[in-house]
Design an enzyme around this catalytic site. Structure first.
Site, PDB file in Angstrom:
ATOM      1  CB  CYS A  39     110.681  49.799 -59.850  1.00  0.00           C
ATOM      2  SG  CYS A  39     110.167  50.671 -58.358  1.00  0.00           S
ATOM      3  NE  ARG A  65     107.317  48.276 -61.024  1.00  0.00           N
ATOM      4  CZ  ARG A  65     107.541  48.734 -62.246  1.00  0.00           C
ATOM      5  NH1 ARG A  65     107.529  47.905 -63.275  1.00  0.00           N
ATOM      6  NH2 ARG A  65     107.775  50.015 -62.452  1.00  0.00           N
ATOM      7  CG  ASP A  67     104.453  50.784 -61.747  1.00  0.00           C
ATOM      8  OD1 ASP A  67     104.052  50.507 -60.597  1.00  0.00           O
ATOM      9  OD2 ASP A  67     104.984  51.873 -62.035  1.00  0.00           O
TER      10      ASP A  67
END
Length: 153
Positions: free
Chosen positions: A14, A20, A126
């Site tokens: 990520c 994440r 996100d």
């Protein structure tokens, strides 16, 4: 391609490696183990953050499902590491573009996690800086997508 007995090297990617990808890494390990798929699983971020803890809300929502992210420390993406991976699981097209921009040979290793969701998303959003409920939505999407992807390995 790889067979079930070969140890797979999987990297979750990520941006910051604090929301994440650490959650995906921690969720994937027991899923792979339950299916008898040997794997080395790590995570990294394209922003190159080193040694940061997982975001507080990631730690919270992970804990709600029995996953401990307290010991996580972020690391940046390294192209040699990506070259050693069998699967590079990205959370957004920009992660894929950045990696492939540095090494076109990585293209065939890329897994777009959001493509394993029923929702029509073009990335796993996100949640950085957002409330715990936004992190829960992210966690549940990651879990759903991982179950489907790992089920196809």
């Amino acid at each position: 391609m790889t067979n079930k007995s070969k140890t797979r090297r999987i990297v979750f990617v990520c941006s910051g490696n604090i929301c994440r990808s650490p959650l995906a890494e921690a969720m994937a390990k027991p899923m792979l183990e339950e299916r008898g798929i040997p794997a080395v699983v790590i995570s990294a971020g394209t922003l190159g953050l080193q040694g940061r803890s997982a975001a507080a809300n990631s730690v919270t929502v992970a804990g709600e499902v029995g996953i401990d992210l307290e010991g996580h420390r972020s690391q940046g993406v390294s192209i040699p590491l990506m070259r050693m991976a069998d699967h590079i699981v990205v959370m957004a097209p920009r992660h894929e573009a950045e990696l492939v921009g540095k090494d076109r040979g990585l293209t065939g290793k890329i897994v777009r996690l959001w493509e394993y969701l029923d929702e029509d998303l073009d990335h796993i959003p996100d949640p950085v800086g957002q409330d715990v409920e936004t992190f829960r939505v992210m966690r549940d999407r990651v879990q759903e997508a991982l179950e489907r992807w790992i089920g196809k390995l």
